[in-house]
Design a protein around this motif. Structure first.
Motif, short mmCIF file in Angstrom:
data_model
loop_
_atom_site.label_atom_id
_atom_site.label_comp_id
_atom_site.label_asym_id
_atom_site.label_seq_id
_atom_site.Cartn_x
_atom_site.Cartn_y
_atom_site.Cartn_z
N LYS A 301 1.51 1.44 -2.79
CA LYS A 301 2.05 1.66 -4.14
C LYS A 301 2.83 0.42 -4.55
N ILE A 302 2.27 -0.32 -5.52
CA ILE A 302 2.90 -1.57 -5.96
C ILE A 302 4.30 -1.31 -6.53
N GLU A 303 4.52 -0.14 -7.11
CA GLU A 303 5.83 0.16 -7.72
C GLU A 303 6.94 0.24 -6.68
N HIS A 304 6.59 0.37 -5.41
CA HIS A 304 7.61 0.39 -4.36
C HIS A 304 7.91 -1.02 -3.84
N LEU A 305 7.21 -2.01 -4.41
CA LEU A 305 7.29 -3.37 -3.85
C LEU A 305 7.81 -4.39 -4.84
N SER A 306 8.50 -3.92 -5.88
CA SER A 306 8.88 -4.81 -6.98
C SER A 306 9.70 -6.02 -6.53
N ALA A 307 10.70 -5.80 -5.70
CA ALA A 307 11.59 -6.90 -5.29
C ALA A 307 10.79 -7.97 -4.53
N LEU A 308 9.90 -7.54 -3.66
CA LEU A 308 9.08 -8.48 -2.90
C LEU A 308 8.13 -9.24 -3.82
N VAL A 309 7.47 -8.50 -4.72
CA VAL A 309 6.49 -9.13 -5.63
C VAL A 309 7.19 -10.18 -6.49
N ASP A 310 8.40 -9.85 -6.95
CA ASP A 310 9.16 -10.79 -7.80
C ASP A 310 9.50 -12.07 -7.02
N LYS A 311 9.96 -11.92 -5.79
CA LYS A 311 10.30 -13.11 -4.99
C LYS A 311 9.05 -13.92 -4.69
N LEU A 312 7.95 -13.23 -4.41
CA LEU A 312 6.72 -13.97 -4.09
C LEU A 312 6.21 -14.74 -5.30
N ASP A 313 6.42 -14.19 -6.48
CA ASP A 313 6.04 -14.90 -7.70
C ASP A 313 6.79 -16.23 -7.77
N GLN A 314 8.09 -16.19 -7.42
CA GLN A 314 8.90 -17.42 -7.44
C GLN A 314 8.44 -18.40 -6.36
N VAL A 315 7.97 -17.85 -5.25
CA VAL A 315 7.52 -18.70 -4.13
C VAL A 315 6.18 -19.36 -4.47
N GLY A 316 5.40 -18.68 -5.32
CA GLY A 316 4.07 -19.23 -5.65
C GLY A 316 2.94 -18.38 -5.07
N VAL A 317 3.18 -17.10 -4.97
CA VAL A 317 2.14 -16.18 -4.48
C VAL A 317 1.94 -15.10 -5.54
N LYS A 318 0.69 -14.96 -5.97
CA LYS A 318 0.39 -13.97 -7.01
C LYS A 318 0.00 -12.65 -6.35
N VAL A 319 0.70 -11.59 -6.75
CA VAL A 319 0.39 -10.25 -6.21
C VAL A 319 0.10 -9.36 -7.42
N LYS A 320 -1.12 -8.85 -7.48
CA LYS A 320 -1.50 -8.09 -8.67
C LYS A 320 -2.18 -6.78 -8.27
N ALA A 321 -1.75 -5.70 -8.93
CA ALA A 321 -2.39 -4.40 -8.64
C ALA A 321 -3.43 -4.11 -9.71
N TYR A 322 -4.58 -3.62 -9.28
CA TYR A 322 -5.63 -3.23 -10.21
C TYR A 322 -5.59 -1.73 -10.44
N LYS A 323 -6.36 -1.29 -11.46
CA LYS A 323 -6.31 0.13 -11.86
C LYS A 323 -6.59 1.08 -10.71
N ASN A 324 -7.51 0.68 -9.82
CA ASN A 324 -7.84 1.57 -8.69
C ASN A 324 -6.77 1.56 -7.61
#
Ligand code: UD1
Length: 466
Positions: A301-324
């Motif tokens: 569940k991407i919604e449980h990972l917001s803090a990590l996804v945000d930091k990774l965006d700053q680091v230069g890692v794209k994390v994206k959830a698709y509809k499925n």
């Protein structure tokens, strides 16, 4: 009451086996970990990784350990049969089932489903032998007290990640009317009647996940209304509340710092499927990021990972959830930018991801500062990462991580669950071979991690330690 507890013997080292030559390792089938023996401490395996492979493919996340454990304990609140699905096959789960059995309860686990028939309870004692192997055992305290008005649960003691006090658990349960004393290393709790109360559950480091779980479970059968303030907001607490409400509890406000519980006379049996493990999902996301791979993390569940996804965006890692629901992970470029992180209660950056994030930032293009605000001593992985060529030093509750160009494989030792995961990540990208010993810690929280990583290309193998 004299429970016959199953013993966890000291960690014996297997005499057989040893390291296979690399070619042989590659051609071998990956063996299924022998959880039973690991629980008994009869086998101490190690993980061998030949680093440098970019991971690619689909990797599935198991059910959340930290949701499954209190939910299994919550079945003590009823006499009726409960069915818990999506339970991860882990050492901590089998420890919890051992505890339930030691209380006289019948339970079975097969294919990630646990069936519990709690009406055969014979005693209210959780022994030191079991509690000392897993701190989460303390979450039988609240339900036993609520249903049977008594409990005798061993004090968990400290652990490698630092002091682990239980004052908030005791404060909360006392507020509900329990008399509690510490006797011969046990928390001895009793109550004639439990009454709802307003309870502030904040400690020196903020909210407490398992203290919230204990008080929440106990309040379900207390007379009247309970208000828990500064409650933990973690998704695992929400999942526990969802299960309790399925059993007939009246809980509102889960997922916020104010939880209200209107006590009921009794709870029914229920069927529930445990949420996905956000820490396992986060670890796989970092496995993709650190190897420069392209993993698709499934059943998370991407919604449980917001803090990590945000930091990774700053680091230069794209994390994206698709509809499925699939989560795609890809580096934006070659460079990993440094970032400062402070661990905080949910929805802040999880302490359970700090060690793994440190492995990634060890390869950052500059200096990152990782500060622990939950467990200030949780840095046992630092010296092991430095053995692999990282440049990290500690200053109080902060780790100053100077990024290096590469890590090199080494023999390292796992000290705790998330530190073990950090070493696996470092091993996946390091030049040469990494051998991680004492991986029984890893088996507490990651189901078949070496099989899952091997399927997406990692050269990783579990072998018996000589
Ligand atoms: C749970 C998680 C663990 C995670 C931790 C913090 C489970 C099974 N384990 O552990 O993986 O790392 O949350 O997110 O869910 N504290 C007190 N007094 C208490 C209890 C805790 O001062 O009575 C302090 C702790 O020392 C720590 C902080 O509160 O500094 C948070 O700990 P807590 O949330 O209680 O951790 P656990 O629930 O044990």
């Amino acid at each position: 009451m004299s429970p016959a507890f199953g013993g966890c013997s000291a960690n014996a080292v297997s005499a057989e086996g040893g390291l296979a030559p690399i070619a042989e390792l590659r051609s071998q089938r990956f063996a299924i970990p022998r959880y039973k023996n690991q629980v008994d401490g009869a086998v101490m395996d190690k993980i061998v990784i030949d680093g440098g492979i970019r991971l690619k493919g689909n990797i599935e996340v198991s059910g959340a350990k930290n949701a499954a454990l209190p939910i299994l304990a919550a079945t003590l609140l009823t006499d009726k049969k409960c069915v818990i699905k999506n339970v991860p096959n882990l050492r901590d789960v089998s420890t919890m089932l051992k505890i339930l059995r030691s209380l006289g309860i019948r339970c079975w686990m097969s294919d990630h489903e646990v069936i519990i028939e709690p009406k055969t309870l014979k005693n209210c004692v959780a022994s030191y032998k079991l509690v000392s192997t897993m701190r989460a055992s303390i979450c039988v305290l609240g339900p036993l007290l609520a249903k049977y008005k008594q409990a005798r649960v061993s004090m968990p003691g400290g652990c490698i990640i630092g002091q682990r006090p239980v004052d908030l658990h005791i404060k909360g349960l006392k507020s509900l009317g329990a008399a509690i004393k510490i006797e011969h290393g046990y928390i001895v709790a009793a109550a004639k009647k439990l009454r709802g109360a307003n309870i502030f559950l904040g400690g020196a480091y903020g909210s407490s996940v398992l203290a919230t779980a204990n008080v929440l479970m106990c309040a379900c059968l207390a007379h009247g209304r309970t208000l828990i303030e500064n409650a933990a907001c973690e998704p695992e607490i929400v999942d526990l509340a969802v299960f309790l409400n399925k059993m007939g509890a009246k809980i509102k406000g889960q997922g916020t710092p104010s939880i209200t519980v209107d006590g009921v006379k009794c709870l029914e049996g229920a069927t529930h499927s445990v949420i996905p493990d956000r820490i396992e999902a986060g670890t796989h996301i970092l496995a993709s990021a650190i190897t420069g791979g392209q993993l698709i993390v499934q059943k998370a569940k991407i919604e449980h990972l917001s803090a990590l996804v945000d930091k990774l965006d700053q680091v230069g890692v794209k994390v994206k959830a698709y509809k499925n629901g699939d989560i795609h992970v890809k580096r934006k470029g070659k460079v990993l930018k440094p970032v400062d992180i402070t661990t905080l209660p949910y929805p802040g950056f999880p302490t359970d991801m700090q060690a793994q994030m440190m492995s990634l930032l060890a390869l950052g293009d500059g200096i990152s500062v990782l500060t622990e605000k939950i467990f200030p001593d949780r840095f046992m992985h630092v010296s092991e990462l430095n053995r692999m060529g990282a440049d990290i030093f500690l200053e109080g509750a902060s780790a100053i991580v100077k990024g290096v160009k590469r890590l090199s494989g080494a023999e390292v030792m796992a000290s705790d669950l998330r530190a073990s995961a950090a070493l696996v990540l470092a091993g996946l990208v390091a030049k040469g071979r990494t051998e991680i010993s004492r991986i029984y810690h890893l088996d507490r929280g990651y189901e078949r991690i070496e099989e899952k990583l091997a399927k997406v290309g990692a050269r990783i193998q579990r072998v018996k330690e000589i």
